[in-house]
Design a protein around this motif. Sequence first.
Motif, PDB file in Angstrom:
ATOM      1  N   ILE A 173      -6.245  15.353  12.917  1.00 46.82           N
ATOM      2  CA  ILE A 173      -7.364  15.178  13.843  1.00 46.82           C
ATOM      3  C   ILE A 173      -7.243  16.165  15.004  1.00 46.82           C
ATOM      4  CG2 ILE A 173      -8.343  13.599  15.542  1.00 46.82           C
ATOM      5  CD1 ILE A 173      -7.781  11.335  13.616  1.00 46.82           C
ATOM      6  N   ARG A 198       0.477   7.707  10.032  1.00 51.46           N
ATOM      7  CA  ARG A 198      -0.257   7.713  11.294  1.00 51.46           C
ATOM      8  C   ARG A 198      -0.016   9.044  12.019  1.00 51.46           C
ATOM      9  NH1 ARG A 198       0.779   2.504  13.245  1.00 51.46           N
ATOM     10  NH2 ARG A 198       2.589   3.243  14.378  1.00 51.46           N
ATOM     11  N   LYS A 258      -4.804   7.869   2.824  1.00 45.12           N
ATOM     12  CA  LYS A 258      -5.655   9.024   3.087  1.00 45.12           C
ATOM     13  C   LYS A 258      -5.295   9.559   4.458  1.00 45.12           C
ATOM     14  CE  LYS A 258     -10.425  10.427   3.735  1.00 45.12           C
ATOM     15  NZ  LYS A 258     -11.784  10.282   3.314  1.00 45.12           N
ATOM     16  N   ILE A 259      -4.997  10.851   4.491  1.00 43.24           N
ATOM     17  CA  ILE A 259      -4.615  11.455   5.767  1.00 43.24           C
ATOM     18  C   ILE A 259      -5.822  12.149   6.382  1.00 43.24           C
ATOM     19  CG2 ILE A 259      -3.098  13.140   6.869  1.00 43.24           C
ATOM     20  CD1 ILE A 259      -1.703  10.634   5.756  1.00 43.24           C
ATOM     21  N   ASP A 260      -6.578  12.833   5.540  1.00 41.87           N
ATOM     22  CA  ASP A 260      -7.797  13.484   6.002  1.00 41.87           C
ATOM     23  C   ASP A 260      -8.660  13.666   4.760  1.00 41.87           C
ATOM     24  OD1 ASP A 260      -8.278  16.216   8.391  1.00 41.87           O
ATOM     25  OD2 ASP A 260      -9.646  14.712   7.585  1.00 41.87           O
ATOM     26  N   ARG A 289      -2.023  11.764  10.259  1.00 47.33           N
ATOM     27  CA  ARG A 289      -3.458  11.662  10.564  1.00 47.33           C
ATOM     28  C   ARG A 289      -3.756  12.247  11.932  1.00 47.33           C
ATOM     29  NH1 ARG A 289      -4.041   5.456   8.394  1.00 47.33           N
ATOM     30  NH2 ARG A 289      -4.475   5.991   6.227  1.00 47.33           N
ATOM     31  N   ASN A 290      -2.893  11.920  12.886  1.00 46.15           N
ATOM     32  CA  ASN A 290      -3.067  12.462  14.232  1.00 46.15           C
ATOM     33  C   ASN A 290      -3.011  13.973  14.241  1.00 46.15           C
ATOM     34  OD1 ASN A 290      -3.708  10.769  16.254  1.00 46.15           O
ATOM     35  ND2 ASN A 290      -1.607  10.172  16.722  1.00 46.15           N
ATOM     36  N   ALA A 311      -8.125  19.716  13.849  1.00 46.52           N
ATOM     37  CA  ALA A 311      -9.569  19.867  13.620  1.00 46.52           C
ATOM     38  C   ALA A 311     -10.320  19.897  14.941  1.00 46.52           C
ATOM     39  CB  ALA A 311     -10.081  18.737  12.736  1.00 46.52           C
ATOM     40  N   PHE A 312      -9.844  19.155  15.922  1.00 47.89           N
ATOM     41  CA  PHE A 312     -10.506  19.146  17.229  1.00 47.89           C
ATOM     42  C   PHE A 312     -10.427  20.517  17.891  1.00 47.89           C
ATOM     43  CE2 PHE A 312     -12.136  16.672  20.769  1.00 47.89           C
ATOM     44  CZ  PHE A 312     -11.854  17.482  21.851  1.00 47.89           C
ATOM     45  N   GLU A 321     -11.650  23.354  14.802  1.00 48.47           N
ATOM     46  CA  GLU A 321     -12.873  23.088  14.017  1.00 48.47           C
ATOM     47  C   GLU A 321     -12.687  23.428  12.545  1.00 48.47           C
ATOM     48  OE1 GLU A 321     -16.327  22.279  14.703  1.00 48.47           O
ATOM     49  OE2 GLU A 321     -15.713  21.467  16.624  1.00 48.47           O
ATOM     50  N   ASP A 332      -4.833  -3.865   3.393  1.00 51.26           N
ATOM     51  CA  ASP A 332      -4.210  -3.184   4.504  1.00 51.26           C
ATOM     52  C   ASP A 332      -3.092  -4.065   5.022  1.00 51.26           C
ATOM     53  OD1 ASP A 332      -4.429  -0.836   5.680  1.00 51.26           O
ATOM     54  OD2 ASP A 332      -6.156  -1.307   6.893  1.00 51.26           O
ATOM     55  N   ARG A 384       0.843  -1.185   0.000  1.00 49.63           N
ATOM     56  CA  ARG A 384       0.000   0.000   0.000  1.00 49.63           C
ATOM     57  C   ARG A 384       0.876   1.231   0.000  1.00 49.63           C
ATOM     58  NH1 ARG A 384      -4.295   0.973   4.191  1.00 49.63           N
ATOM     59  NH2 ARG A 384      -4.400   3.148   3.707  1.00 49.63           N
TER      60      ARG A 384
END
Lengths: 221, 263
Positions: free
Chosen positions: B93, B86, B65-67, B89-90, B96-97, B100, B262, B61
């Motif tokens: 996230i 990973r 996709k990250i976001d 991605r963190n 965005a938390f 927003e 995966d 792979r």
Amino acid sequence: MAIRGNWMYENNGGTCVAIAGADYCVIAADTRLSVGYSIYTRDYSKICKLADKCVMASSGFQGDLKALQKNLAAKHLIYQHQHNKQMSCPAMAQLLSNTLYYKRFFPYYTFNILGGLDSDGKGCVFTYDAVGSYERVGYSAHGTGAGLIIPVLDNQLKSPSPLLLPAKDAVTPLSEMEAVDLVKDVFASATERDIYTGDKVEILVINASGIRQELMELRKD
Amino acid sequence: MFRNQYDTDVTTWSPAGRLFQVEYAMEAVKQGAAAVGLRSTSHVVLATVNKAASDLSSHQRKVFKIDDHIGVAIAGLTADGRVLSRYLRNECINHAFVYESPLPVSRLVVRLADKAQVCTQRSWKRPYGVGLLVAGLDETGAHLYYNCPSGNYFEYQAFAIGSRSQAAKTYMERRFEAFNNYSRDELIKDAIFAIRETLQGEKLTSSICTVAIVGIGEPFHMIDQKIIQEVIDSVEIKEDAAAADQAPAQDDDKSSEAAPMDI
């Protein structure tokens, strides 16, 4: 109108209800946000879609609810990255329980109901207390109007006691339309006597074809 | 590059001012299977060649996709790529938390570059052996970045990394000025073309390449194998018609395998 000793929390009022059916789930909550004897807004959603087939409704302190919803959404995103699929409703139920208990000594002041379809496509409702104790049930209600609603649901849905053997399915045999009508009726009744419940009720119906939303007007007083 | 007495530690400079371990890490990227990225004003496309270790195993792979608005394609040590994905991605996230809103691409690549730089300045670490093509969309438009094991990063209109990537770069160098005005489908087609250049004669089928796209109104996602095969077939039909003496080799190689597994 902050009471001494309780300044970290506030109760924003409101009621939420959920009913599980054979192949659907109905979740509803009113849209009034109050503090003390005042109304802050008549148009606030207490319902959050956590996953494809999993919806949460909560009454209590809406500030904590917002934080809890964001927390769960972030955890769900991580799950999707790791497992390449959405969380099932029972999995989300356990996650919510763990998330609530994590703050056992400074709890989220939210009384949650989780509703959706389980992996077999059957309706499921999970009901919680503020620190994460949960149980799968056939129907549930929380909030300021719950005391007026639960006896009616008990009477109408005839959910058997989990103490009876053999264990009977707690899910109601009512059709989807009947369940939605029942929800509308109980909210209209609760609105009559509970000052914190009213304005509108937001009703979500989860079934195999997706999630449908309905808004019904309630008394504004 | 040959072995020398300054290449044992990443924290050892050579007299010529080079860090050989970092350069060796960049070699690892050049050995990996090819990945290309192209950008227009509204879309970014990533395409990679998926080599399987053997016929019995699944494909590596290489696109993550990250976001919703960012994806990466990697070349080099795929394990390092997975770990960095990973991390990315963190970061998305967490941003965005708190805010927003989606993490702007330029900020993400800076964090990634800083993370890579740390590994070039610690004696107990080694540089990440993976190059990342970061494709993303934010308020300032569509972006394509390349992140190097050295901690450098650059923005590109189009780029290719990995083995035989020079062929793809040459192909894109001739065309890149027009990319900004390309439609979504033209961009996908050119990405597949560019990948084909890196194969140098080997047969291009949808089973050995992965194509992903992100654009305005279009969250990051992999493109379905069937659609890729259709593009390849339509291209080959045109070429076979042009080269009239070749037998119409319409390989209906619709090996519509499921997307790469995966790891």
